[in-house]
Design a protein around this motif. Structure first.
Motif, short mmCIF file in Angstrom:
data_model
loop_
_atom_site.label_atom_id
_atom_site.label_comp_id
_atom_site.label_asym_id
_atom_site.label_seq_id
_atom_site.Cartn_x
_atom_site.Cartn_y
_atom_site.Cartn_z
N ALA A 172 0.85 -1.19 0.00
CA ALA A 172 0.00 0.00 0.00
C ALA A 172 0.88 1.24 0.00
O ALA A 172 2.01 1.20 0.48
CB ALA A 172 -0.90 0.00 1.22
N ASN A 173 0.35 2.31 -0.55
CA ASN A 173 1.13 3.55 -0.53
C ASN A 173 1.02 4.20 0.83
O ASN A 173 0.22 3.82 1.67
CB ASN A 173 0.68 4.50 -1.64
N LEU A 174 1.88 5.19 1.02
CA LEU A 174 1.92 5.84 2.31
C LEU A 174 0.67 6.67 2.54
O LEU A 174 0.40 7.62 1.83
CB LEU A 174 3.13 6.77 2.40
N ARG A 175 -0.09 6.27 3.50
CA ARG A 175 -1.27 7.05 3.88
C ARG A 175 -1.68 6.52 5.23
O ARG A 175 -1.33 5.41 5.62
CB ARG A 175 -2.39 6.85 2.87
N GLU A 176 -2.42 7.31 5.93
CA GLU A 176 -2.96 6.84 7.19
C GLU A 176 -4.08 5.85 6.87
O GLU A 176 -4.93 6.14 6.03
CB GLU A 176 -3.54 8.02 7.97
N ALA A 177 -4.05 4.71 7.53
CA ALA A 177 -5.20 3.82 7.41
C ALA A 177 -6.38 4.55 8.03
O ALA A 177 -6.21 5.31 8.97
CB ALA A 177 -4.93 2.52 8.15
N SER A 178 -7.57 4.34 7.50
CA SER A 178 -8.70 5.07 8.06
C SER A 178 -9.53 4.18 8.97
O SER A 178 -9.63 2.97 8.75
CB SER A 178 -9.55 5.66 6.94
N LEU A 179 -10.09 4.78 9.99
CA LEU A 179 -10.92 4.05 10.93
C LEU A 179 -12.07 3.41 10.18
O LEU A 179 -12.71 4.04 9.35
CB LEU A 179 -11.48 4.99 12.00
N GLY A 180 -12.34 2.16 10.46
CA GLY A 180 -13.47 1.49 9.84
C GLY A 180 -13.14 0.84 8.51
O GLY A 180 -13.97 0.15 7.93
N GLU A 181 -11.91 1.07 8.03
CA GLU A 181 -11.49 0.44 6.77
C GLU A 181 -11.54 -1.09 6.92
O GLU A 181 -11.11 -1.63 7.93
CB GLU A 181 -10.05 0.90 6.49
N VAL A 235 -0.54 -4.84 0.89
CA VAL A 235 -0.10 -5.01 2.29
C VAL A 235 -0.10 -3.65 2.97
O VAL A 235 0.59 -2.74 2.54
CB VAL A 235 1.31 -5.63 2.34
N ILE A 236 -0.86 -3.51 4.06
CA ILE A 236 -0.83 -2.24 4.81
C ILE A 236 -0.25 -2.43 6.20
O ILE A 236 -0.05 -1.46 6.92
CB ILE A 236 -2.21 -1.56 4.94
N GLY A 237 0.01 -3.66 6.60
CA GLY A 237 0.58 -3.86 7.92
C GLY A 237 1.08 -5.28 8.10
O GLY A 237 0.86 -6.15 7.24
N ILE A 238 1.79 -5.49 9.19
CA ILE A 238 2.35 -6.80 9.54
C ILE A 238 1.94 -7.11 10.98
O ILE A 238 2.08 -6.27 11.86
CB ILE A 238 3.89 -6.77 9.40
N HIS A 239 1.41 -8.33 11.19
CA HIS A 239 0.91 -8.70 12.52
C HIS A 239 2.03 -8.67 13.55
O HIS A 239 3.10 -9.23 13.32
CB HIS A 239 0.29 -10.09 12.52
N SER A 240 1.71 -8.05 14.68
CA SER A 240 2.77 -7.85 15.67
C SER A 240 2.42 -8.37 17.05
O SER A 240 3.22 -9.05 17.68
CB SER A 240 3.10 -6.36 15.74
N MET A 246 -10.23 -9.61 22.44
CA MET A 246 -10.33 -10.07 21.05
C MET A 246 -10.23 -8.90 20.06
O MET A 246 -9.95 -9.08 18.89
CB MET A 246 -11.68 -10.76 20.82
N ALA A 247 -10.51 -7.69 20.54
CA ALA A 247 -10.48 -6.53 19.65
C ALA A 247 -9.11 -5.85 19.66
O ALA A 247 -8.92 -4.83 19.04
CB ALA A 247 -11.56 -5.54 20.05
N GLU A 248 -8.17 -6.42 20.40
CA GLU A 248 -6.84 -5.80 20.46
C GLU A 248 -5.85 -6.66 19.71
O GLU A 248 -5.16 -7.51 20.27
CB GLU A 248 -6.43 -5.57 21.91
N ASN A 249 -5.83 -6.43 18.41
CA ASN A 249 -4.88 -7.11 17.53
C ASN A 249 -4.05 -6.00 16.90
O ASN A 249 -4.60 -5.12 16.25
CB ASN A 249 -5.62 -7.91 16.47
N PHE A 250 -2.74 -6.04 17.12
CA PHE A 250 -1.90 -4.92 16.70
C PHE A 250 -1.03 -5.31 15.51
O PHE A 250 -0.50 -6.43 15.44
CB PHE A 250 -1.02 -4.47 17.87
N HIS A 251 -0.90 -4.36 14.59
CA HIS A 251 -0.15 -4.59 13.36
C HIS A 251 0.80 -3.41 13.17
O HIS A 251 0.45 -2.27 13.48
CB HIS A 251 -1.11 -4.70 12.17
N VAL A 252 2.00 -3.70 12.64
CA VAL A 252 2.94 -2.63 12.32
C VAL A 252 2.52 -2.04 10.98
O VAL A 252 2.43 -2.77 10.00
CB VAL A 252 4.38 -3.19 12.18
N PRO A 253 2.27 -0.73 10.90
CA PRO A 253 1.88 -0.15 9.60
C PRO A 253 3.03 -0.27 8.60
O PRO A 253 4.20 -0.23 8.99
CB PRO A 253 1.60 1.32 9.91
N ILE A 254 2.69 -0.39 7.34
CA ILE A 254 3.70 -0.59 6.30
C ILE A 254 4.68 0.59 6.26
O ILE A 254 5.85 0.44 5.94
CB ILE A 254 3.03 -0.81 4.92
N THR A 255 4.21 1.78 6.67
CA THR A 255 5.08 2.96 6.67
C THR A 255 6.29 2.76 7.57
O THR A 255 7.37 3.29 7.31
CB THR A 255 4.29 4.18 7.17
#
Lengths: 354, 336
Positions: A172-181, A235-240, A246-255
């Motif tokens: 993915a290009n550099l941009r902020e992921a948006s809430l609800g995406e 790819v916008i992130g990598i699982h970290s 269950m709602a706390e799954n953290f990913h490293v942003p591609i940036t």
């Protein structure tokens, strides 16, 4: 101050969870494999991001919420179409611990170039130059090495040694992921399982903080290093990391991978850095120049504040950090070709560093 | 062996420590999507209501002594209901219906292999589910309706159907090699015996109220049970008798305690292994809401939720297997 403290909290969490994730150690005997001789080219470029085609997506992806069965069908259709396209690039990775008892650590990763660069989590790499066994969803096996990692960002890079071409996923290009995406998490929870293969999960981006994307895609140990895809299949992130929620799954942003590329690819920094005289910041348009020193090489080259730097030496610049890295790695006296955008027009500028 | 076991103990400690950190760091920081807009938030679930509202008369909530233990799937208009057998403990069996009535139910038969129980519910107006035909596709919506207009939760099919091996379960003790008496010599770290406080030197005198005198008999009883089940032990320590309940676990590569017991996995079903075939979906479903149908967007049942297996997986027995099980259970029970 508040936000600083919150950030520290996040780091605690990330660093702490990194340990949890490393956990997928098994007593399976390490497979004997030929020690691959890895020839690392002097500079490994991070692949350029794929163009944004969100305009072509069904209308439900521009809505905040699906409101009808036909919206839900459109989401389903998109996911069903995407999964076979993005799956072939997702790998299970197994690393030799080097200890005599043959303990193998496992995680996930994603191939992002035809020559076999693999993005993963820093805590999956753990250190550089470790032997890695890659398992593709079709059962094909490849071997390679860990190249580099950044522990704080939890970014990691590996390289397959075989010649390829390997199936790879666009970035993915550099941009902020948006809430609800809407996003898809792929990976190998619990380690590689030949009867199951990889596991696909659908969720939404529920929080965006510096250096961390949070989703409600359930992930678990073994997924570490696996890719988070946007709904276009980039790819916008990598699982970290995860927490007990269950709602706390953290990913490293591609940036973060762009920002830590130097550590990941092991790019050497020259002893005497060159002088450029321009500073850059991240902007919606990409890398924007925020200050130009008087009489500096940048000023002499005709660069101006608010210029957007698109390319250096024909390589895409998507973040200020990439621009700064080029400057840090260049030698005094070197001339760089910059493609910039000023007031909607593209220009080429020759920048002679001092 | 040693380093790995050490590893898991360390990890558990790390896990607990991090949990504390999380609780503290949870407050302000970054903007959050409202919970109602999470994948299984009420605003998203509302879009699925045409499917779930049409299914409410095909679902019952199974209660034992007034506690909800499972959902049930209505499989014929005469009140036959399939549910998850291992959740139906002895007690007064009733079912709540979507109409808001609580009605008596009786258990007609059990398929132990696939963990399905057939119930008969004394009620009218029940509507059997329509079974989906054909293969599921990864990425298909997996909708778990309950008694309400909106679904209980939703997810997607996340892996291809497959068989789930039964896990061989252990109490987690090592025996004295030269003795046939079940005298504990050592403990396997992280497994049930250690958690229950059993110590080297303890002697097992009874398993599930059966008196035992040999290691072999203890092993036989345990091997007939499954991972996740609890075994009741009577022991002696220095001549003093005491009793404990020990959860059977599978040691080894998947760090059982991490997957099943810890806060990371969340609540999982006691019986979550050993199925001929399952559809895996990523719906986050509490274990006491298994037993109901999992539906596609056309409102057809792709299967019956049979286990909450891990943080990332809920298993459903596929529709064709469920219909085979029903055919096996039905003749024996209806020709009474």
């Amino acid at each position: 101050l508040n936000s600083t403290r919150a950030l520290q909290g996040l780091w605690f969490r990330l660093v702490g969870w990194a340990f949890v994730f490393l956990a997928l150690a098994s007593a399976r005997p390490a497979r004997s494999q030929p020690a691959p001789h890895l020839v690392v080219p002097p500079v490994l470029a991070m692949p350029a991001p794929a163009p944004d085609r969100s305009g072509e997506l069904p209308v439900v992806f521009r809505r905040e919420l699906p409101i009808s069965l036909s919206d839900l069908r459109a989401i389903q259709q998109q996911v069903e179409t995407l999964v076979p396209k993005i799956s072939p690039a997702v790998v299970a990775v197994e690393l030799d611990s080097g200890s005599a008892d043959g303990i193998v650590a496992s995680g996930s990763g994603v191939v992002v170039s035809a020559d076999g660069l693999v993005l993963t989590a820093g805590h999956v790499c753990e250190s550089t130059n470790r032997s890695v066994r890659f398992e593709f969803p079709d059962g094909k096996v490849a071997h390679g090495k860990t190249l580099g990692l950044d522990e704080d960002a939890d970014t990691g890079l590996m390289k397959i040694t075989g010649s390829g071409p390997w199936p790879y996923a666009p970035l993915a290009n550099l941009r902020e992921a948006s809430l609800g995406e809407w996003v898809l998490a792929l990976g190998h929870p619990g380690g590689f399982d030949s009867k199951r293969s990889l596991v696909v999960r659908l969720g939404r981006v529920v929080s965006v903080a510096p250096g961390v994307l949070q989703t409600d895609c359930p992930i678990s140990p073994g997924d570490s290093g696996g890719p988070l895809f946007d709904i276009q299949g980039r790819v916008i992130g990598i699982h970290s990391a995860i927490s007990s929620s269950m709602a706390e799954n953290f990913h490293v942003p591609i940036t973060e991978f762009y920002d830590t590329w130097q550590e990941l690819a092991g790019v050497p920094v020259p002893a005497t850095p060159a002088y450029c005289g321009a500073r850059a910041v991240n902007d919606a348009g990409g890398c924007r120049l925020s200050a130009i020193d008087k009489d500096s090489p940048a000023a002499k080259a005709g660069l101006k504040v608010d210029d957007i730097v698109l390319k250096i030496e024909d390589r895409a610049i998507v973040a200020a950090a990439a621009f700064e890295r080029w400057m840090a790695e260049a030698s005094p006296g070197q001339t760089l070709k910059l493609q910039i955008k000023r007031g909607g027009k593209l220009r080429i500028v020759k920048l002679k560093l001092e | 062996m040693k380093p790995r076991l050490f590893h898991s103990v360390f990890l558990l400690t790390a896990a607990l420590w991090c949990g504390t950190q999380t609780a503290q760091a949870q407050d302000d920081s970054a903007p959050m999507l409202p919970r109602s807009r999470f994948r299984s938030g009420e605003e998203i679930l509302a879009a699925f209501s045409p499917v779930s509202a049409a299914a409410t008369n095909s679902i019952v909530e199974v209660n034992v002594d007034g506690d909800a233990v499972a959902l049930g799937t209505v499989v014929d208009a005469e009140g036959l209901v399939l549910t998850k057998a291992s959740e139906i403990k002895p007690g007064k069996l009733t079912c709540w219906l979507a109409t808001g009535r609580e009605v008596p139910a009786v258990q007609l038969g059990v398929d132990k292999d696939e963990d399905m129980a057939l119930l008969r519910v004394q009620a009218e107006g029940l509507k059997p589910v329509r079974w989906a035909s054909g293969q599921v596709v990864i990425g298909q919506w997996a909708i778990t309706p309950a008694l309400a207009e909106t679904p209980q939760a939703v997810g997607i099919i996340s892996a291809l159907p497959r068989r789930i091996q039964p896990g061989r379960a252990f109490i987690g003790v090592r025996w004295s090699p030269e003795l046939s008496v079940p005298r504990v010599e050592g403990l396997m770290p992280g497994l049930g015996a250690e958690e229950a406080g059993i110590k080297p030197g303890d002697v097992i005198v009874a398993v599930n109220n059966e008196l035992v005198t040999t290691v072999m008999r203890v092993s036989e009883i345990v091997q007939a049970m499954r991972a996740g089940q609890t075994v009741h032990l009577k022991l002696e320590r220095g001549g003093e008798p005491f009793e404990v309940n020990v959860k059977l676990m599978v040691p080894g590569r998947e760090a059982y305690s991490l997957r099943r017991n810890s806060r990371l996995a969340g609540d999982t079903s006691q019986r979550a292994e050993g199925f001929e075939q399952v559809i895996e979906h990523d719906t986050v479903l509490p274990p006491w809401l298994c037993g109901g149908p999992v539906m596609n967007l056309d409102g057809e049942a792709m299967g019956i939720n049979i286990a909450r297996a891990s943080r990332v997986a809920t298993y459903a027995l596929p529709a064709d297997l469920v219909q085979q099980i029903l055919a096996r259970l039905k003749p024996a029970s209806t020709s009474q």
